[in-house]
Design a protein around this motif. Sequence first.
Motif, mmCIF file in Angstrom:
data_model
loop_
_atom_site.group_PDB
_atom_site.id
_atom_site.type_symbol
_atom_site.label_atom_id
_atom_site.label_comp_id
_atom_site.label_asym_id
_atom_site.label_seq_id
_atom_site.Cartn_x
_atom_site.Cartn_y
_atom_site.Cartn_z
ATOM 1 N N GLY A 8 -16.008 -1.520 24.980
ATOM 2 C CA GLY A 8 -17.272 -1.769 24.846
ATOM 3 C C GLY A 8 -17.779 -2.394 26.581
ATOM 4 N N SER A 9 -17.506 -3.011 27.461
ATOM 5 C CA SER A 9 -17.470 -3.595 28.794
ATOM 6 C C SER A 9 -18.984 -2.188 29.190
ATOM 7 N N PRO A 47 -9.784 -8.862 35.911
ATOM 8 C CA PRO A 47 -10.463 -10.471 36.284
ATOM 9 C C PRO A 47 -11.562 -11.058 35.679
ATOM 10 N N ALA A 48 -12.039 -10.231 35.262
ATOM 11 C CA ALA A 48 -13.400 -11.295 34.206
ATOM 12 C C ALA A 48 -12.204 -11.843 33.145
ATOM 13 N N GLN A 49 -11.631 -11.185 32.629
ATOM 14 C CA GLN A 49 -10.763 -11.701 31.532
ATOM 15 C C GLN A 49 -10.210 -12.931 31.883
ATOM 16 N N ALA A 50 -10.060 -12.684 32.478
ATOM 17 C CA ALA A 50 -8.707 -13.660 33.541
ATOM 18 C C ALA A 50 -9.576 -15.154 33.841
ATOM 19 N N LYS A 66 -10.081 -9.590 25.039
ATOM 20 C CA LYS A 66 -9.517 -10.612 26.180
ATOM 21 C C LYS A 66 -8.242 -10.698 26.893
ATOM 22 N N ILE A 67 -7.604 -9.000 26.357
ATOM 23 C CA ILE A 67 -6.420 -8.298 27.811
ATOM 24 C C ILE A 67 -6.321 -7.028 27.593
#
Length: 545
Positions: free
Chosen positions: A21-22, A488-491, A11-12
């Motif tokens: 894992g992304s 950015p994707a997490q934000a 998440k952060i």
Amino acid sequence: MFKYTKFFSTKITPQREPIPGSGQTPNSAGGYAWPLDDWGRLDRFLVLGSEGGTFYAGERELTIENAEVVARCLAADGIRTIDRIVDISTTGRAPKNDPAIFSLAMAAKLGDEVTRRAAYAALPQVCRIGTHLMHFAEFAQGFGGWGRGMRKAVGAWFNGKRADDLALQLAKYQSRDGWSNRDLLRLAHPRAASPSHDRLFAWAVKGELAEGAAEDPSLALIVAMEELRKTDDLATAAKLIRDKRVPRECVATEWLKQPEIWDALLPAMPMTAMIRNLATMTRVGLFAMGSEALELVVSRLADRERLVKARVHPIAVLSALATYKSGRGARGQGTWVPVAKVLDALDAAFYACFGAVEPAGKRLLLALDVSGSMASGEVAGVPGLTPRVASAAMALVTAATERDHAFVAFTAAAGGYGGKWGGGVAGISAVSISPRQRLDDAVAEVAKLPMGGTDCALPMIWAKENRIDVDTFVVYTDNETWAGSVHPAQALRDYRNARGIPAKLVVVGMTSTGFSVADPSDAGMLDVVGFDTSTPPVIADFARA
Ligand code: CA
């Protein structure tokens, strides 16, 4: 409890580390982003090219990298690669046709048998004018010599054109980049498709009018050029040019100082040539008060259908606007006093070039990356058109169609720890640009903003903190994000949870690099190519769905 997730969480995650894992990989700036697949990269290259390089990569390095992408696409699926080249070239989505021509030359010389054949078959579609064909010859030369396939294809290019169209091509583009029609015809040595073709080949190779040329209607232009060469009477010259639709390229430089000559050239002048010659026409005095020529030019620039049909790219208009407004030529072409009507017409033409865009009717936040790297390099080889300036122009197109939009510009501190220049809050600036302003003024405003490090998460973080409702974030960037404490994707996912809005993210890639801050596994994020004429409708469709 030891806070394990403080250091390892999906998440952060600081942008200098990959989200666990992304599948993220390093970008050029020391941050992590998702690698774009080769087909996505092929699109970026075909639209943006590699001229001028980026802040992080010189044009040599960027060109090699992109050529390797083309080679991998050709190896994976030659026909799909060629279809893509043809599609982007023929729809006029790219500011320049050269990346398409280069890629087609690679396909023709380096592809397997089926790919080569398809590449040569596509030659007339991608190389529509003489200059394109000479560029193709030059590029193909870099990958090998003149084989049978090449000779046949080039010969077919000349024979495949209608004789009167071929006459125009031969007259207009006699030589480019060290290649001439004479060279091409000698190497390809085609058997002429008709007696008219035969006469045209003879003229291009030997420079003389063959028997029957004077009576051949397909050679009317060539005959007129010979007559034009002999006359020194202005009225005769102007009449010849007007009646026989002689293009500017075939008119001697001395004539081009006369407004009467430009007035005669104008009716048959193609749109791109007209846009490129606005300064000259102004300088020779063609647009003096109450001039019919000025009315004609302004009405053509307002004709959306005409602009789209002529594949006038908005970059060409933007570049013309900047030069025209400056009142002086880049290469010593003298000075002129810009006519306000022309400036306004160019401004409107820029938007019209994108064709009709149906608004999504959503709340859009248009976020411009104004970090340091965006001020380096040039889009499509246009001097002064940095990704930063180009992205402002691109965002204005969406702003012009979406009523509910806001602009912000973002930059992190140079050190990446918040604050425009180090210290203080992270740099989000409200930008007061609007499509009602003239483009050059709006763009100049963005060029003035302070710059620092890159944190593409800032728009989402800012919107969450300030409780601003956004349906779609559109981030214009080179994807070289590195300075933020969260990706950015997490934000974006955090913003969705906090505001209860299934917000989307469109990442508009402004350079032909190989990564994106958009998570390919999240259907609410999309990566598109900057300055692709199809991008504004794609953004609208994605935001609407
Ligand atoms: Ca940057």
